[in-house]
Design a protein around this motif. Structure first.
Motif, PDB file in Angstrom:
ATOM      1  N   LEU A  18       0.881  -1.603   0.062  1.00 42.65           N
ATOM      2  CA  LEU A  18      -0.186  -0.349  -0.180  1.00 42.65           C
ATOM      3  C   LEU A  18       0.572   1.154   0.093  1.00 42.65           C
ATOM      4  N   ALA A  19       2.391   1.304   0.321  1.00 37.35           N
ATOM      5  CA  ALA A  19       2.594   2.930   0.812  1.00 37.35           C
ATOM      6  C   ALA A  19       2.894   3.232  -1.138  1.00 37.35           C
ATOM      7  N   PHE A  20       3.336   2.117  -1.800  1.00 33.15           N
ATOM      8  CA  PHE A  20       3.743   2.396  -3.423  1.00 33.15           C
ATOM      9  C   PHE A  20       2.264   2.145  -3.990  1.00 33.15           C
ATOM     10  N   GLY A  21       0.983   2.208  -3.668  1.00 31.17           N
ATOM     11  CA  GLY A  21       0.104   2.237  -4.113  1.00 31.17           C
ATOM     12  C   GLY A  21      -0.349   3.543  -4.242  1.00 31.17           C
ATOM     13  N   ILE A  22      -0.893   4.049  -5.756  1.00 30.48           N
ATOM     14  CA  ILE A  22      -1.986   5.442  -5.797  1.00 30.48           C
ATOM     15  C   ILE A  22      -3.068   5.269  -6.393  1.00 30.48           C
ATOM     16  N   LEU A  23      -4.084   6.081  -7.236  1.00 28.41           N
ATOM     17  CA  LEU A  23      -4.943   5.899  -7.402  1.00 28.41           C
ATOM     18  C   LEU A  23      -4.826   7.109  -8.378  1.00 28.41           C
TER      19      LEU A  23
ATOM     20  N   ASP B 205     -29.712  -4.874   3.450  1.00 28.68           N
ATOM     21  CA  ASP B 205     -30.021  -3.999   1.836  1.00 28.68           C
ATOM     22  C   ASP B 205     -30.850  -5.171   1.489  1.00 28.68           C
ATOM     23  N   GLN B 206     -31.355  -5.210  -0.329  1.00 30.11           N
ATOM     24  CA  GLN B 206     -31.105  -5.744  -0.938  1.00 30.11           C
ATOM     25  C   GLN B 206     -30.272  -5.821  -2.091  1.00 30.11           C
ATOM     26  N   GLU B 207     -29.238  -6.828  -2.446  1.00 34.44           N
ATOM     27  CA  GLU B 207     -28.192  -6.047  -3.590  1.00 34.44           C
ATOM     28  C   GLU B 207     -28.962  -6.017  -3.889  1.00 34.44           C
ATOM     29  N   SER B 208     -29.429  -4.990  -5.084  1.00 33.27           N
ATOM     30  CA  SER B 208     -29.712  -4.480  -6.304  1.00 33.27           C
ATOM     31  C   SER B 208     -28.441  -3.991  -6.692  1.00 33.27           C
ATOM     32  N   ILE B 209     -28.470  -3.031  -6.790  1.00 35.32           N
ATOM     33  CA  ILE B 209     -27.527  -1.898  -7.407  1.00 35.32           C
ATOM     34  C   ILE B 209     -26.256  -2.056  -6.590  1.00 35.32           C
ATOM     35  N   PRO B 210     -25.150  -1.981  -7.865  1.00 37.55           N
ATOM     36  CA  PRO B 210     -23.480  -2.171  -6.987  1.00 37.55           C
ATOM     37  C   PRO B 210     -22.774  -0.556  -6.950  1.00 37.55           C
ATOM     38  N   TYR B 211     -22.690  -0.200  -6.127  1.00 35.21           N
ATOM     39  CA  TYR B 211     -21.947   1.071  -5.653  1.00 35.21           C
ATOM     40  C   TYR B 211     -20.658   0.739  -5.330  1.00 35.21           C
ATOM     41  N   THR B 212     -20.235   2.239  -5.574  1.00 39.48           N
ATOM     42  CA  THR B 212     -18.968   2.718  -5.132  1.00 39.48           C
ATOM     43  C   THR B 212     -18.830   3.966  -4.135  1.00 39.48           C
ATOM     44  N   ALA B 213     -18.028   3.622  -3.239  1.00 39.69           N
ATOM     45  CA  ALA B 213     -17.862   4.099  -1.745  1.00 39.69           C
ATOM     46  C   ALA B 213     -15.835   4.565  -2.201  1.00 39.69           C
TER      47      ALA B 213
ATOM     48  N   ASP C 282      -8.811  -0.401  -5.205  1.00 39.86           N
ATOM     49  CA  ASP C 282      -8.260   0.153  -4.966  1.00 39.86           C
ATOM     50  C   ASP C 282      -7.512   0.220  -3.423  1.00 39.86           C
ATOM     51  N   ALA C 283      -6.633   0.554  -3.175  1.00 37.60           N
ATOM     52  CA  ALA C 283      -6.246   0.859  -1.896  1.00 37.60           C
ATOM     53  C   ALA C 283      -5.211   1.389  -1.915  1.00 37.60           C
ATOM     54  N   TRP C 284      -4.700   2.723  -0.908  1.00 38.39           N
ATOM     55  CA  TRP C 284      -3.253   3.086  -1.548  1.00 38.39           C
ATOM     56  C   TRP C 284      -3.411   4.327  -0.330  1.00 38.39           C
ATOM     57  N   ILE C 285      -2.033   5.357   0.619  1.00 38.34           N
ATOM     58  CA  ILE C 285      -1.350   5.594   1.540  1.00 38.34           C
ATOM     59  C   ILE C 285      -1.440   7.104   0.923  1.00 38.34           C
ATOM     60  N   SER C 286      -1.881   8.056   1.674  1.00 36.92           N
ATOM     61  CA  SER C 286      -1.614   9.231   1.355  1.00 36.92           C
ATOM     62  C   SER C 286      -1.799  10.298   2.815  1.00 36.92           C
ATOM     63  N   ASP C 287      -0.097  10.835   3.204  1.00 33.06           N
ATOM     64  CA  ASP C 287      -0.710  11.143   4.152  1.00 33.06           C
ATOM     65  C   ASP C 287      -1.033  10.569   5.265  1.00 33.06           C
ATOM     66  N   SER C 288      -1.223  10.734   6.311  1.00 31.84           N
ATOM     67  CA  SER C 288      -1.604   9.899   7.619  1.00 31.84           C
ATOM     68  C   SER C 288      -3.219   8.977   7.053  1.00 31.84           C
ATOM     69  N   LEU C 289      -3.805   9.188   6.444  1.00 35.42           N
ATOM     70  CA  LEU C 289      -4.845   8.393   6.033  1.00 35.42           C
ATOM     71  C   LEU C 289      -4.529   7.186   4.958  1.00 35.42           C
ATOM     72  N   LEU C 290      -4.979   5.505   4.695  1.00 30.29           N
ATOM     73  CA  LEU C 290      -5.471   4.748   4.445  1.00 30.29           C
ATOM     74  C   LEU C 290      -6.825   4.487   3.599  1.00 30.29           C
ATOM     75  N   ASN C 291      -6.349   5.161   2.215  1.00 32.44           N
ATOM     76  CA  ASN C 291      -7.850   5.485   1.628  1.00 32.44           C
ATOM     77  C   ASN C 291      -7.769   4.109   0.640  1.00 32.44           C
ATOM     78  N   PHE C 292      -9.296   4.046   0.511  1.00 34.13           N
ATOM     79  CA  PHE C 292      -9.948   2.312  -0.360  1.00 34.13           C
ATOM     80  C   PHE C 292     -10.732   3.365  -1.124  1.00 34.13           C
ATOM     81  N   ARG C 293     -10.571   2.383  -2.445  1.00 37.16           N
ATOM     82  CA  ARG C 293     -11.903   2.042  -3.504  1.00 37.16           C
ATOM     83  C   ARG C 293     -12.862   1.799  -3.597  1.00 37.16           C
ATOM     84  N   LEU C 294     -14.080   1.285  -3.146  1.00 36.09           N
ATOM     85  CA  LEU C 294     -14.823  -0.072  -2.487  1.00 36.09           C
ATOM     86  C   LEU C 294     -16.012   0.341  -3.347  1.00 36.09           C
ATOM     87  N   LYS C 295     -16.720  -1.105  -3.882  1.00 35.90           N
ATOM     88  CA  LYS C 295     -17.534  -1.425  -4.325  1.00 35.90           C
ATOM     89  C   LYS C 295     -18.908  -2.232  -3.273  1.00 35.90           C
ATOM     90  N   TYR C 296     -19.976  -2.461  -3.231  1.00 36.01           N
ATOM     91  CA  TYR C 296     -20.174  -2.711  -2.365  1.00 36.01           C
ATOM     92  C   TYR C 296     -21.582  -2.628  -3.848  1.00 36.01           C
TER      93      TYR C 296
END
Length: 235
Positions: free
Chosen positions: A4-9, A180-188, A130-144
């Protein structure tokens, strides 16, 4: 495992169209998208401190009054157009910008998981895109998958004081779909502060993150939180 230390979106942190005009001006047809922190004061001064270290000074916007929806310290994802350089400071790159679109990003700390909150934390599947670190934050791009209920996302660890011998610290990404119903894909997008992982006497720590997707496949990743040059925020 990727680090993750080298990951970046990359797709969100570079310009989609980043060419400058030949007359040394910025084109109104160009735009950038990136993550940052909203800074605002009682006098109405607003700036956006971006993850790449640059500072944006909004002087125009597609939606007047947008800043009233944000508070100082909020995490944001912003689409912007550079109008000109701001030469008031030579320490960092500063730009006068038009805010085309801006949205808040969930930002929170790491929770200690206990029996009392085990049910509310949930154990529903989540897809880490996806996952990456910026400063003191661990960031995620998630799908559910969901429909019309509020979902909850948390990064948790076992209770107790962390020591150097506990490395890599074990973290788990937890999802509560609230039946919740699993009807629609979301990105968060969500950002978690890593500051609670700091250990006295060390300037970096190692950690691992796990999660489980809808096929029961375990996600596992590792990273290094280097805080040697990061000041601890004032509570």
């Amino acid at each position: 495992m990727k680090k993750l230390a080298f990951g970046i979106l990359m797709g969100l942190l570079v310009a989609f169209t980043s060419c400058l005009d030949d007359d040394d001006g910025y084109s109104l047809g160009n735009y950038w998208i990136g993550f940052g922190i909203y800074n605002g004061d009682d006098a109405g001064a607003v700036s956006l401190v971006m993850d790449n270290g640059s500072v944006l000074i909004p002087v125009a916007a597609s939606s007047p009054g947008w800043s009233s929806h944000f508070s100082d310290g909020d995490r944001v994802l912003v689409n912007y157009t550079i109008l000109d350089d701001d030469d008031t400071s030579s320490a960092v790159e500063r730009y006068l910008v038009k805010v085309n679109d801006i949205s808040d990003v969930l930002m929170k700390g790491i929770m200690d998981i206990t029996e009392e909150i085990e049910d509310s934390i949930g154990n529903d599947p989540i897809i880490v895109q996806d996952a990456w670190i910026s400063d003191s934050l661990l960031n995620f791009r998630l799908k559910y998958w969901g429909y019309n209920k509020t979902h909850f996302l948390n990064l948790v660890k076992e209770p107790g004081e962390l020591t150097a011998d506990d490395q890599p610290f074990q973290l788990e990404l937890r999802h509560n779909a609230n039946d919740d119903q699993e009807s629609i894909p979301y990105t968060a997008y969500v950002s978690f502060s890593l500051n609670s992982l700091r250990v006295d006497g060390l300037d970096s720590v190692r950690f691992e993150v796990i999660a489980t997707d809808y096929d029961g496949v375990a996600y596992q990743d590792s990273g290094v939180f280097n805080y040697s040059n990061l000041e601890l925020p004032t509570p």
